[in-house]
Enzyme design. Sequence first.
Site: not given
Length: 376
Positions: A39, A315
Amino acid sequence: MNVFNRDTVAVTDLGAYRDNLKKIQAFIGPAVRLMGVVKGNAYGHGMVECARTALDAGAGLLGVAYACEGIQLRESGIEAPVLVLAAEDPGRIGDLIDHDLTIGLSSFETLLELKRCLHRKRARCSIHLKVDTGMGRVGVRPNEAERLLRSALDTSGIAVEGIFSHFPCSDEERDGYTRDQIDIFRALLEDLTAKGLRPPVAHLCNSAGILKFPEAHLDMVRPGIMSFGLPACPGGSEILPLRPVLSWKSRVALVKDVPAGFPVSYGGTYVTKRPSRLATVPVGYADGYRRFLSNRGRAVIRGTLVPIAGRVCMDQTVFDVTDAGEVRPGDPVTLVGEDGGVRITVEDLANLGETITHEIVTGISGRVSRSVIPAS
């Protein structure tokens, strides 16, 4: 078109994953089955690749959270049994049936919808009954389990294959609470056995439970985080040493020399104390490199631990590489893993944020490129 940060790569070592599963199987013994829990994109390691490796390593079935994950496995050509562990809107039952996914049955409402779907589709399905022995999340209470089980057994088209519960505290020092859960579940199994109702497969243990409570291994266990070589509980690595499966790499994009007293990144929270060399690396919190690492985390560049200089940005992140030698653009950066005998672990990152390793590895975003080392 998918857009990836090609300079920042999460690497999954399937050979390490396979070896970990084989070690877990040896630890639990041949009489206990193994579920490959994949999962959450296999805890951030790549669901489809890990699912195939788990089956090759001897896992008898796969565990996912939701129908969408099981459907992805089916669309990738995986035909092995897949158990959907979490509760979903009963309106998703049709998807589970259509893709031959085993249903974790948690409520009478879900069973009612399941009966309707099976009748309408003239179909069959398999279920594992979920019992809430103390998690408080999903599942019927033990005193309701027999009634739900009998109703499922009386429904045409349903094959009752298993019964299970889950530990909320097995990774902590509250062993008494977990032992109470074990006693509750065992008493239920004994009662169902005496009435000829016990399903064929009973399972209870997650990763920490496997290590700490061998008496609760029962018919099958569900190793999750431990199968990826990450600690399931304090002292777990001493009980069963396993290999980390994931590493995380990037590259230096830019290097600059700055004077003493130079503020770095948002808010200027890092100020150089000497003439310094800074390296900008294309990874940030949009990639899952957490903002709590600001001014605290480190990476490995040229075999040297280098500190994060200032705040992690969305970023990009700046590192102070003054002590790392002649760092140049293009040089490898190890965010998690080893370089030159120097290691950064997932646990190191998690500890800085006072969180768990699960959150770090599952939080690596879809912008990060993925690479797989095949199991030989």
